[in-house]
Design an enzyme around this catalytic site. Structure first.
Site, short mmCIF file in Angstrom:
data_model
loop_
_atom_site.label_atom_id
_atom_site.label_comp_id
_atom_site.label_asym_id
_atom_site.label_seq_id
_atom_site.Cartn_x
_atom_site.Cartn_y
_atom_site.Cartn_z
NE ARG A 1 -4.30 -1.01 1.36
CZ ARG A 1 -5.43 -1.15 2.02
NH1 ARG A 1 -5.43 -1.52 3.27
NH2 ARG A 1 -6.58 -0.88 1.44
CD GLN B 1 -2.69 6.40 -2.98
OE1 GLN B 1 -2.93 7.31 -3.75
NE2 GLN B 1 -2.41 6.59 -1.71
CG ASP C 1 -5.42 -0.22 -2.35
OD1 ASP C 1 -5.95 -1.33 -2.11
OD2 ASP C 1 -5.08 0.57 -1.46
CB SER D 1 -8.53 1.19 -1.46
OG SER D 1 -7.56 1.22 -0.45
CE1 TYR E 1 -4.46 -3.17 5.65
CE2 TYR E 1 -2.14 -3.55 5.21
CZ TYR E 1 -3.45 -3.51 4.78
OH TYR E 1 -3.75 -3.81 3.48
P1 NAD Z 1 -8.61 -2.63 7.37
O1 NAD Z 1 -9.75 -3.02 6.52
O2 NAD Z 1 -7.50 -3.58 7.62
O3 NAD Z 1 -9.20 -2.19 8.81
C1 NAD Z 1 -10.27 -1.30 8.94
C2 NAD Z 1 -10.03 -0.37 10.11
O4 NAD Z 1 -10.20 -1.08 11.34
C3 NAD Z 1 -8.63 0.23 10.16
O5 NAD Z 1 -8.74 1.63 10.06
C4 NAD Z 1 -8.10 -0.22 11.52
O6 NAD Z 1 -7.30 0.77 12.12
C5 NAD Z 1 -9.38 -0.44 12.28
N1 NAD Z 1 -9.27 -1.26 13.51
C6 NAD Z 1 -8.54 -2.38 13.75
N2 NAD Z 1 -8.77 -2.84 15.00
C7 NAD Z 1 -9.66 -2.00 15.57
C8 NAD Z 1 -10.30 -1.94 16.84
N3 NAD Z 1 -10.03 -2.84 17.80
N4 NAD Z 1 -11.17 -0.93 17.09
C9 NAD Z 1 -11.44 -0.01 16.14
N5 NAD Z 1 -10.87 0.00 14.91
C10 NAD Z 1 -10.00 -0.98 14.65
O7 NAD Z 1 -7.96 -1.28 6.90
P2 NAD Z 1 -8.07 -0.51 5.48
O8 NAD Z 1 -9.29 0.30 5.49
O9 NAD Z 1 -7.89 -1.47 4.38
O10 NAD Z 1 -6.79 0.42 5.53
C11 NAD Z 1 -6.33 0.99 6.70
C12 NAD Z 1 -5.38 2.11 6.36
O11 NAD Z 1 -4.34 1.69 5.46
C13 NAD Z 1 -5.97 3.29 5.64
O12 NAD Z 1 -6.78 4.10 6.37
C14 NAD Z 1 -4.70 3.98 5.18
O13 NAD Z 1 -4.07 4.68 6.21
C15 NAD Z 1 -3.86 2.81 4.78
N6 NAD Z 1 -3.95 2.67 3.32
C16 NAD Z 1 -2.92 3.12 2.57
C17 NAD Z 1 -2.99 3.04 1.18
C18 NAD Z 1 -1.89 3.54 0.31
O14 NAD Z 1 -1.07 4.30 0.75
N7 NAD Z 1 -1.83 3.09 -0.94
C19 NAD Z 1 -4.10 2.48 0.59
C20 NAD Z 1 -5.15 2.04 1.37
C21 NAD Z 1 -5.04 2.13 2.75
#
Ligand code: NAD
Length: 359
Positions: free
Chosen positions: A116, A121, A124, A127, A221
């Site tokens: 990521r 992006q 991805d 996402s 993550y």
């Molecule tokens: P995910 O589907 O793995 O998790 C969903 C959310 O659950 C996350 O925000 C995580 O922090 C949260 N979570 C985990 N345990 C928890 C708990 N006990 N209580 C409450 N919340 C909890 O995550 P995702 O949406 O696929 O991605 C997370 C992050 O990854 C994004 O917000 C971003 O910062 C990063 N990301 C980066 C890129 C990139 O740079 N290309 C792309 C996508 C995502």
């Protein structure tokens, strides 16, 4: 070279890995072979693929096969050494499927394993599909609630807006917040990653402080909470949850069962008519009472344990996925040939099985 688009066979999977509009973007020297009716459930009939220049036929002998769900054992048996497959291969949770591809000598590229980083992006797929899931979760909450979301001022009196809580504010959670806000709800959200507070607030929602702060890994993550932190989170949530009409949960840790945030007791503390939409149902659910794949009512609270939500909006889910596929193919195919640059961190990172070069 040939790129094959397989028809999905998993129950309830309505998406397709490549849609007709993307075919033109694949460039010269690429022939696309689409399995009959592969796009039908996503509203892309064979005719549209033909019009876009594809052939309808057997995709399994193509140099690259594109799919949404991981191939079954029978499907893997149709592949041969040196071919490549791109799909959600579930490398962290389906080791057997990955092992089958590996023994077949197939280059397996898992969409989940794409690093990521900024350059990745456009490819991805986690996402793009989470965006669909988050949007739909807000609509499901609105649909199941026996009340309005927006504030209404009518001759019969004023209706206050619904209060929605979003737990886990990653890609899906942020989209759920934005959608619920557009529908007029008052939204609060919580995530263990400290960086999220600002993103939640920028969408016009309130960050609900549960007094628990986790850590973020290098990949962005969340790190799994300690048992003590989890217990504290559950307890504080139980105290706060009765304020809300609907709760949308999206909390996840890659490769791990979903963290349990809402205890059975917390559900019993909610008002009758309240709704929980558990987007983490596929990995066990964020609510102790979620039945994956089912919708149940406990103490008057509707708990929606819907799985594979992106498949309920197959047209746009497929269109976004298809663009992700085309971007990734841009790295795997050069001048009409499969050309794998193992020094590229995206190619190497996404690859979960690889045919060793013969000496
Ligand atoms: P995910 O589907 O793995 O998790 C969903 C959310 O659950 C996350 O925000 C995580 O922090 C949260 N979570 C985990 N345990 C928890 C708990 N006990 N209580 C409450 N919340 C909890 O995550 P995702 O949406 O696929 O991605 C997370 C992050 O990854 C994004 O917000 C971003 O910062 C990063 N990301 C980066 C890129 C990139 O740079 N290309 C792309 C996508 C995502």
């Amino acid at each position: 070279m040939r790129i094959g688009v397989a028809k999905e066979t998993a129950a309830g999977e309505r998406r397709v890995a490549l849609v007709p509009e993307t075919i033109r973007r694949l460039g010269e020297g690429v022939e696309v072979i689409v399995e009959p009716s592969a796009g039908e459930e996503a509203a892309f009939p064979d005719e549209l693929y033909r019009d876009a220049g594809a052939t309808i036929g057997d995709p399994w002998a193509s140099e690259v096969v594109l799919k949404v769900a991981p191939p079954t054992a029978d499907e893997t048996a149709r592949l041969h050494a040196g071919q490549a497959i791109v799909a959600f291969l579930q490398p962290l949770t389906d080791p057997q499927g990955v092992a089958r591809l590996s023994s077949a000598g197939v280059h397996g590229f898992a969409l989940e394993a794409i690093p990521r980083i900024t350059r990745a992006q456009p490819m991805d797929a986690l996402s793009s599909q989470a965006t669909v899931g988050g949007y739909k979760a807000a609509l499901i909450a609105a649909d199941r609630l026996p009340r309005f979301l927006p504030m209404l001022m009518t001759a019969a009196g004023t209706i206050p807006p619904a209060k929605i809580l979003v737990l886990g504010a990653g890609v899906a959670g942020l989209q759920a917040i934005a959608t619920a806000r557009r529908l007029g709800a008052v939204v609060s959200a919580f995530d263990v990653r400290p960086a999220v507070r600002e993103q939640v607030e920028s969408l016009g929602a309130t960050f609900l402080d549960l007094g628990v702060e986790g850590e973020e890994t290098e990949g962005g993550y969340a790190r799994e909470l300690t048992p003590e932190q989890q217990a504290a989170q559950q307890q504080e949530l139980q105290r706060r949850i009765p304020e809300f009409d609907a709760v949308i949960t999206t909390a996840a840790i890659p490769g791990r069962p979903a963290p349990k945030l809402i205890s059975a007791e917390a559900v019993r503390g909610m008002r009758p008519g309240s709704v929980i939409v558990d987007l983490a149902a596929e990995t066990g659910g964020n609510c102790e009472l979620t039945a994956p794949g089912e919708e149940t009512i406990e103490s008057g609270v509707t708990i929606v344990g819907i799985t594979n939500v992106p498949s309920t909006m197959p047209t746009h889910a497929s269109q976004l996925l298809s663009r992700n596929m085309a971007s990734l193919l841009g790295l795997l195919v050069d001048d009409g040939e499969l050309s794998l640059d193992w020094d590229d961190e995206i190619v190497a990172g996404a690859c979960v099985t690889r045919k060793e070069a013969t000496p």
